[in-house]
Design an enzyme around this catalytic site. Structure first.
Site, PDB file in Angstrom:
ATOM      1  N   ASN A 176       0.810  -1.222   0.000  1.00  0.00           N
ATOM      2  CA  ASN A 176       0.000   0.000   0.000  1.00  0.00           C
ATOM      3  C   ASN A 176       0.845   1.274   0.000  1.00  0.00           C
ATOM      4  OD1 ASN A 176       0.903  -0.219   2.592  1.00  0.00           O
ATOM      5  ND2 ASN A 176      -1.111  -0.361   3.559  1.00  0.00           N
ATOM      6  N   GLU A 195       9.654   5.537  15.823  1.00  0.00           N
ATOM      7  CA  GLU A 195       9.925   5.255  14.410  1.00  0.00           C
ATOM      8  C   GLU A 195      10.946   6.216  13.802  1.00  0.00           C
ATOM      9  OE1 GLU A 195       5.608   3.147  13.472  1.00  0.00           O
ATOM     10  OE2 GLU A 195       6.068   5.085  12.564  1.00  0.00           O
TER      11      GLU A 195
HETATM   12  P1  IDP Z   1      -1.202   1.239   8.682  1.00  0.00           P
HETATM   13  O1  IDP Z   1       0.012   1.059   7.791  1.00  0.00           O
HETATM   14  O2  IDP Z   1      -2.339   1.887   7.956  1.00  0.00           O
HETATM   15  O3  IDP Z   1      -0.865   1.925   9.990  1.00  0.00           O
HETATM   16  P2  IDP Z   1      -1.329  -1.259  10.205  1.00  0.00           P
HETATM   17  O4  IDP Z   1      -2.592  -1.848  10.730  1.00  0.00           O
HETATM   18  O5  IDP Z   1      -0.414  -0.602  11.188  1.00  0.00           O
HETATM   19  O6  IDP Z   1      -1.735  -0.230   9.037  1.00  0.00           O
HETATM   20  O7  IDP Z   1      -0.565  -2.403   9.431  1.00  0.00           O
HETATM   21  C1  IDP Z   1       0.775  -2.224   9.018  1.00  0.00           C
HETATM   22  C2  IDP Z   1       0.906  -2.715   7.599  1.00  0.00           C
HETATM   23  O8  IDP Z   1       0.662  -4.121   7.572  1.00  0.00           O
HETATM   24  C3  IDP Z   1      -0.099  -2.135   6.593  1.00  0.00           C
HETATM   25  O9  IDP Z   1       0.268  -0.880   6.069  1.00  0.00           O
HETATM   26  C4  IDP Z   1      -0.095  -3.213   5.518  1.00  0.00           C
HETATM   27  O10 IDP Z   1       1.060  -3.102   4.691  1.00  0.00           O
HETATM   28  C5  IDP Z   1       0.015  -4.480   6.356  1.00  0.00           C
HETATM   29  N1  IDP Z   1      -1.295  -5.038   6.694  1.00  0.00           N
HETATM   30  C6  IDP Z   1      -2.211  -4.549   7.561  1.00  0.00           C
HETATM   31  N2  IDP Z   1      -3.307  -5.320   7.630  1.00  0.00           N
HETATM   32  C7  IDP Z   1      -3.083  -6.347   6.774  1.00  0.00           C
HETATM   33  C8  IDP Z   1      -3.849  -7.513   6.388  1.00  0.00           C
HETATM   34  O11 IDP Z   1      -4.960  -7.749   6.845  1.00  0.00           O
HETATM   35  N3  IDP Z   1      -3.265  -8.341   5.468  1.00  0.00           N
HETATM   36  C9  IDP Z   1      -2.018  -8.103   4.938  1.00  0.00           C
HETATM   37  N4  IDP Z   1      -1.280  -7.040   5.280  1.00  0.00           N
HETATM   38  C10 IDP Z   1      -1.792  -6.176   6.181  1.00  0.00           C
END
Ligand code: IDP
Ligand code: MG
Length: 138
Positions: free
Chosen positions: A112, A126
């Site tokens: 993403n 961080e």
């Molecule tokens: P964020 O980046 O929007 O803060 P977080 O929940 O902190 O989201 O998750 C860290 C990263 O882990 C996300 O940016 C994404 O790359 C990955 N991620 C989060 N949820 C999922 C999931 O359900 N499946 C696969 N990868 C995930």
């Protein structure tokens, strides 16, 4: 002045989106206070994402984040933590608002494009993970 950590993830770098992402920050009046390109190894990615170590996506995420170069930036400005999160859009690009970075460019919930700190506490951890005080342009 508030600071936050932004990462352009390996998919953003390999797809040539570094300039596009930085332009969005600059257009929003956010200052880039420090910046570098680097490649994390697996262990470094695991340390960065330690809060997610029990999640089912941890292995895949840390593999992805150590798969290629990333760009790390310290962003600075009033309310920049929240501002950056708004520019990024929701974690799942399918749920992200229009004209956000993730809505416009992400291809996958994991791939993403960008990371952004989500609170003052995580921002401090961080930023210090990637930058020492001599690298922060005052
Ligand atoms: P964020 O980046 O929007 O803060 P977080 O929940 O902190 O989201 O998750 C860290 C990263 O882990 C996300 O940016 C994404 O790359 C990955 N991620 C989060 N949820 C999922 C999931 O359900 N499946 C696969 N990868 C995930
Ligand atoms: Mg997060």
């Amino acid at each position: 002045m508030e600071r936050t950590l932004s990462l352009i993830k390996p998919d953003g770098v390999s797809r040539g989106l570094v300039g596009e992402v930085i332009k969005r920050f600059e257009d929003a009046g956010i200052r880039v206070a420090a910046m570098k390109m680097l490649k994390m190894n697996r262990q470094q990615a695991e340390g960065f994402y330690a809060v997610h170590k029990d999640k089912p996506f941890f292995d895949s995420l840390t593999g992805f984040m150590s798969s290629g170069p990333i760009v790390a930036m310290v962003l600075e400005g009033e309310g920049v933590i929240e501002k950056n999160r708004k520019l990024m859009g929701a974690t799942n690009y399918k749920e992200a608002e229009e004209e956000t970075i993730r809505r416009d460019f992400a291809t996958d919930i994991e791939k993403n494009i960008v990371h952004g700190s989500d609170s003052p506490e995580t921002a401090e951890f961080e930023i210090n993970y990637f930058f020492n005080r001599f690298e922060l342009v005052i």
